[in-house]
Write a protein that holds these residues in place. Structure first.
Motif, PDB file in Angstrom:
ATOM      1  N   THR A  37       0.754  -1.134   0.072  1.00 58.32           N
ATOM      2  CA  THR A  37      -0.124  -0.002   0.149  1.00 58.32           C
ATOM      3  C   THR A  37       0.584   1.463  -0.169  1.00 58.32           C
ATOM      4  N   ALA A  38       2.117   1.194   0.266  1.00 57.93           N
ATOM      5  CA  ALA A  38       2.831   2.349   0.200  1.00 57.93           C
ATOM      6  C   ALA A  38       4.464   1.747   0.106  1.00 57.93           C
ATOM      7  N   ASP A  39       5.430   2.589   0.052  1.00 55.94           N
ATOM      8  CA  ASP A  39       6.889   2.062  -0.421  1.00 55.94           C
ATOM      9  C   ASP A  39       7.273   1.449   0.925  1.00 55.94           C
ATOM     10  N   ASP A  40       6.645   1.703   2.415  1.00 55.96           N
ATOM     11  CA  ASP A  40       7.038   1.203   3.507  1.00 55.96           C
ATOM     12  C   ASP A  40       5.997   0.365   4.172  1.00 55.96           C
ATOM     13  N   ASP A  41       4.862  -0.072   3.464  1.00 54.75           N
ATOM     14  CA  ASP A  41       3.953  -0.756   4.122  1.00 54.75           C
ATOM     15  C   ASP A  41       3.292  -1.694   3.320  1.00 54.75           C
ATOM     16  N   PHE A  42       2.345  -2.582   3.870  1.00 57.20           N
ATOM     17  CA  PHE A  42       1.622  -3.484   3.132  1.00 57.20           C
ATOM     18  C   PHE A  42       0.386  -3.918   3.957  1.00 57.20           C
ATOM     19  N   LYS A  43      -0.681  -4.409   3.342  1.00 61.88           N
ATOM     20  CA  LYS A  43      -1.958  -4.857   4.267  1.00 61.88           C
ATOM     21  C   LYS A  43      -2.478  -6.300   3.726  1.00 61.88           C
ATOM     22  N   SER A  44      -3.268  -6.960   4.613  1.00 59.74           N
ATOM     23  CA  SER A  44      -3.843  -8.356   4.225  1.00 59.74           C
ATOM     24  C   SER A  44      -4.799  -8.048   3.071  1.00 59.74           C
ATOM     25  N   ILE A  45      -5.300  -9.040   2.403  1.00 65.14           N
ATOM     26  CA  ILE A  45      -6.257  -9.045   1.374  1.00 65.14           C
ATOM     27  C   ILE A  45      -7.495  -9.726   1.734  1.00 65.14           C
ATOM     28  N   ALA A  46      -8.614  -9.249   1.688  1.00 70.45           N
ATOM     29  CA  ALA A  46      -9.815  -9.914   2.116  1.00 70.45           C
ATOM     30  C   ALA A  46     -10.374 -10.278   1.047  1.00 70.45           C
ATOM     31  N   ILE A  47     -10.355 -11.525   0.555  1.00 67.42           N
ATOM     32  CA  ILE A  47     -10.944 -12.075  -0.743  1.00 67.42           C
ATOM     33  C   ILE A  47     -11.272 -13.530  -0.249  1.00 67.42           C
ATOM     34  N   HIS A  48     -12.402 -14.013  -0.980  1.00 70.82           N
ATOM     35  CA  HIS A  48     -12.716 -15.623  -0.848  1.00 70.82           C
ATOM     36  C   HIS A  48     -11.434 -16.530  -1.458  1.00 70.82           C
ATOM     37  N   ALA A  49     -10.859 -16.157  -2.353  1.00 70.04           N
ATOM     38  CA  ALA A  49      -9.753 -16.849  -2.970  1.00 70.04           C
ATOM     39  C   ALA A  49     -10.147 -18.280  -3.244  1.00 70.04           C
ATOM     40  N   GLY A  50     -11.264 -18.352  -3.942  1.00 69.32           N
ATOM     41  CA  GLY A  50     -11.852 -19.756  -4.451  1.00 69.32           C
ATOM     42  C   GLY A  50     -11.041 -20.650  -5.320  1.00 69.32           C
ATOM     43  N   GLY A  51     -10.198 -19.895  -6.003  1.00 70.42           N
ATOM     44  CA  GLY A  51      -9.227 -20.725  -6.646  1.00 70.42           C
ATOM     45  C   GLY A  51      -8.074 -20.272  -6.981  1.00 70.42           C
ATOM     46  N   ILE A  52      -6.883 -21.099  -6.944  1.00 69.51           N
ATOM     47  CA  ILE A  52      -5.537 -20.568  -7.440  1.00 69.51           C
ATOM     48  C   ILE A  52      -4.895 -21.522  -8.289  1.00 69.51           C
ATOM     49  N   MET A  53      -3.877 -20.875  -9.289  1.00 67.56           N
ATOM     50  CA  MET A  53      -3.117 -21.179 -10.075  1.00 67.56           C
ATOM     51  C   MET A  53      -1.717 -20.873 -10.101  1.00 67.56           C
ATOM     52  N   TRP A  54      -0.760 -21.905 -10.374  1.00 70.61           N
ATOM     53  CA  TRP A  54       0.587 -21.635  -9.928  1.00 70.61           C
ATOM     54  C   TRP A  54       1.336 -21.636 -11.424  1.00 70.61           C
ATOM     55  N   TYR A  55       2.012 -20.613 -11.865  1.00 69.47           N
ATOM     56  CA  TYR A  55       2.298 -20.508 -13.262  1.00 69.47           C
ATOM     57  C   TYR A  55       3.729 -19.941 -13.292  1.00 69.47           C
ATOM     58  N   GLY A  56       4.802 -20.739 -13.267  1.00 71.45           N
ATOM     59  CA  GLY A  56       6.125 -20.252 -13.150  1.00 71.45           C
ATOM     60  C   GLY A  56       6.345 -19.412 -11.831  1.00 71.45           C
ATOM     61  N   ASN A  57       6.819 -18.086 -11.931  1.00 73.44           N
ATOM     62  CA  ASN A  57       7.056 -17.389 -10.734  1.00 73.44           C
ATOM     63  C   ASN A  57       5.907 -16.490 -10.226  1.00 73.44           C
ATOM     64  N   VAL A  58       4.527 -16.706 -10.790  1.00 73.30           N
ATOM     65  CA  VAL A  58       3.422 -16.295 -10.481  1.00 73.30           C
ATOM     66  C   VAL A  58       2.202 -17.154 -10.041  1.00 73.30           C
ATOM     67  N   VAL A  59       1.682 -16.705  -8.849  1.00 74.80           N
ATOM     68  CA  VAL A  59       0.650 -17.341  -8.394  1.00 74.80           C
ATOM     69  C   VAL A  59      -0.820 -16.732  -8.848  1.00 74.80           C
ATOM     70  N   TYR A  60      -1.578 -17.066  -9.366  1.00 75.87           N
ATOM     71  CA  TYR A  60      -2.957 -16.160  -9.877  1.00 75.87           C
ATOM     72  C   TYR A  60      -4.122 -16.714  -8.798  1.00 75.87           C
ATOM     73  N   VAL A  61      -4.781 -15.988  -8.239  1.00 71.15           N
ATOM     74  CA  VAL A  61      -5.769 -16.146  -7.317  1.00 71.15           C
ATOM     75  C   VAL A  61      -6.991 -15.360  -7.858  1.00 71.15           C
ATOM     76  N   VAL A  62      -8.193 -15.973  -7.688  1.00 69.26           N
ATOM     77  CA  VAL A  62      -9.386 -15.374  -8.201  1.00 69.26           C
ATOM     78  C   VAL A  62      -9.913 -14.367  -7.104  1.00 69.26           C
ATOM     79  N   ASP A  63     -10.423 -13.281  -7.674  1.00 69.53           N
ATOM     80  CA  ASP A  63     -11.259 -12.584  -6.697  1.00 69.53           C
ATOM     81  C   ASP A  63     -12.634 -12.397  -7.177  1.00 69.53           C
ATOM     82  N   THR A  64     -13.637 -13.016  -6.384  1.00 70.25           N
ATOM     83  CA  THR A  64     -14.891 -13.218  -6.979  1.00 70.25           C
ATOM     84  C   THR A  64     -15.457 -12.142  -7.832  1.00 70.25           C
ATOM     85  N   LYS A  65     -15.600 -10.980  -7.373  1.00 65.64           N
ATOM     86  CA  LYS A  65     -16.261  -9.772  -7.867  1.00 65.64           C
ATOM     87  C   LYS A  65     -15.556  -8.928  -8.961  1.00 65.64           C
ATOM     88  N   ASN A  66     -14.183  -9.173  -8.747  1.00 73.33           N
ATOM     89  CA  ASN A  66     -13.310  -8.274  -9.547  1.00 73.33           C
ATOM     90  C   ASN A  66     -12.445  -8.800 -10.593  1.00 73.33           C
TER      91      ASN A  66
END
Length: 384
Positions: free
Chosen positions: A157-186
């Motif tokens: 959220t800033a150059d010196d901070d981060f926050k947790s993520i409030a989503i359902h995470a109903g599915g994930i997919m690992w592809y190389g150095n990236v993990v894709y996570v679904v965000d139901t509404k977005n």
């Protein structure tokens, strides 16, 4: 003039007819791929600055380091199986099995990450859990030792901070150095495995009050979001990003997303049946991104599949394996096997209760699911 005014007033009282959304099924099966688009965001500008800080502290970890530092263990399980017994069934430790605070949802494996099936010689599963309205964690599981460790997903959220993520995470997919996570509404969020940050084991998420350290609610590692793929058609054409999977038999590789819709569910806006759609997007195997043109990812395939309550699906060589849940035990989950243009074959009671997202491993010719209900939580593997 008075007549025209009266006519206008009368017309204003008539119900407004909204044009049918072309993305809806309405008796169709195949849909226009141009109607299903995602906008790729710029990479998170705060991530490089935070990454530089953690690198200076020697606190950027690899997936291998996470697996080797595993602090919990699976155990061989004896689940109340359905019609088909899994070839493997692994239960979480007691605390993760019983907790009602965290609920497992998505599953992927190192066979999604790389076609050879391993990551730095490790075979691994990754499972997503959500804490309602609060945060998401991923469990990195070493398939050789069956030990695992949780990693929290965060958003810089800033150059010196981060926050947790409030989503359902109903599915994930690992592809190389990236993990894709679904965000139901977005849409879909992407997380950078080259930037796993080691933090202090302490309460709170993000920068400490004294500004001298970072924490993640007691977890040792965090995985930051690098970019978004956001649904672009607008609020009047909703799509539910309920689950996700990878298909390496397509050329190029594709990412598939689909919708969870309850049996008989109707739209609150116009009382019409809610569509159930599966959509594929092409992937770039060199950059590990969705293929885009001018920042827009356009679907390569879009189809209506009228099977309700679907929690996950995988496709390979034009065949689809579909996981449908029916509720808690003694109910059991169903498996559908489907090929486009044909009627799906239903296998009632195939899974134990609580079957969720799916992932396919073409190296071992097996697929995986994870079950969600407390005191009955397993990773299950089935041969195709």
């Amino acid at each position: 003039m008075q007549y025209k005014l009266l006519l206008t007033a009368l017309l204003s009282l008539l119900p407004v007819t909204i044009a049918a959304d072309p993305r809806y099924c309405q008796g169709k099966t195949s849909l226009n791929t141009q109607d299903f688009t995602l906008k790729e965001s710029l990479d998170n500008a705060h991530l490089p600055v935070l990454s530089k800080y953690f690198k200076s502290k020697g606190k950027i970890a690899s997936v291998t380091a996470v697996l080797q530092s595993a602090n919990r263990a699976l155990s061989k399980g004896s689940p109340p199986v359905g019609k088909e017994s899994p070839v493997e069934a692994w239960a979480w430790n007691s605390g993760d099995d019983k907790t009602k605070e965290w609920i497992p949802q998505g599953i992927t494996s190192s066979a999604d990450a790389y076609a050879k099936g391993t990551w730095n010689d490790h075979e691994a599963w990754v499972v997503s859990w959500y804490r309602d309205g609060d945060s998401v964690r991923l469990s990195f599981v070493d398939r050789k030792t069956h030990k695992y460790r949780h990693v929290m997903l965060v958003y810089p959220t800033a150059d010196d901070d981060f926050k947790s993520i409030a989503i359902h995470a109903g599915g994930i997919m690992w592809y190389g150095n990236v993990v894709y996570v679904v965000d139901t509404k977005n849409g879909i969020r992407a997380f950078d495995l080259d930037n796993i940050w080691e933090v202090e084991i302490a309460d709170g998420v993000g920068k400490s009050k004294d500004g001298k350290s970072y924490s993640a609610d007691g977890y040792l590692y965090v995985l930051p979001q690098i970019r978004w793929y956001k649904w672009t058609p607008g609020e009047d054409s909703h799509f539910r990003f309920s689950w996700i999977s990878l298909d390496r038999s397509d050329s190029p590789d594709t990412l598939m997303v689909g919708e969870f819709v309850r049996d008989g569910e109707k739209s609150k806006e116009n009382n019409t049946p809610v569509p159930i759609r599966y959509v594929k997007y092409n992937l770039d195997s060199s950059t590990r991104r969705l293929h885009t043109k001018n920042g827009i990812a356009t679907a390569s395939w879009a189809y209506c599949v009228n099977i309700p309550n679907v929690q996950g699906a995988v496709s390979y060589d034009k065949r689809f394996y579909i996981s449908r849940s029916t509720g808690r035990a003694p109910k059991q989950g169903d498996l559908f096997i489907w090929e486009q243009g044909k009627t799906a074959t239903e296998h009632q009671g195939w899974f134990m209760a609580g079957n969720e997202d799916m992932s396919f491993n073409p190296v071992h010719k097996e697929y995986y699911t994870v079950t969600e209900y407390d005191r009955d939580r397993y990773i299950l593997a089935y041969k195709v």
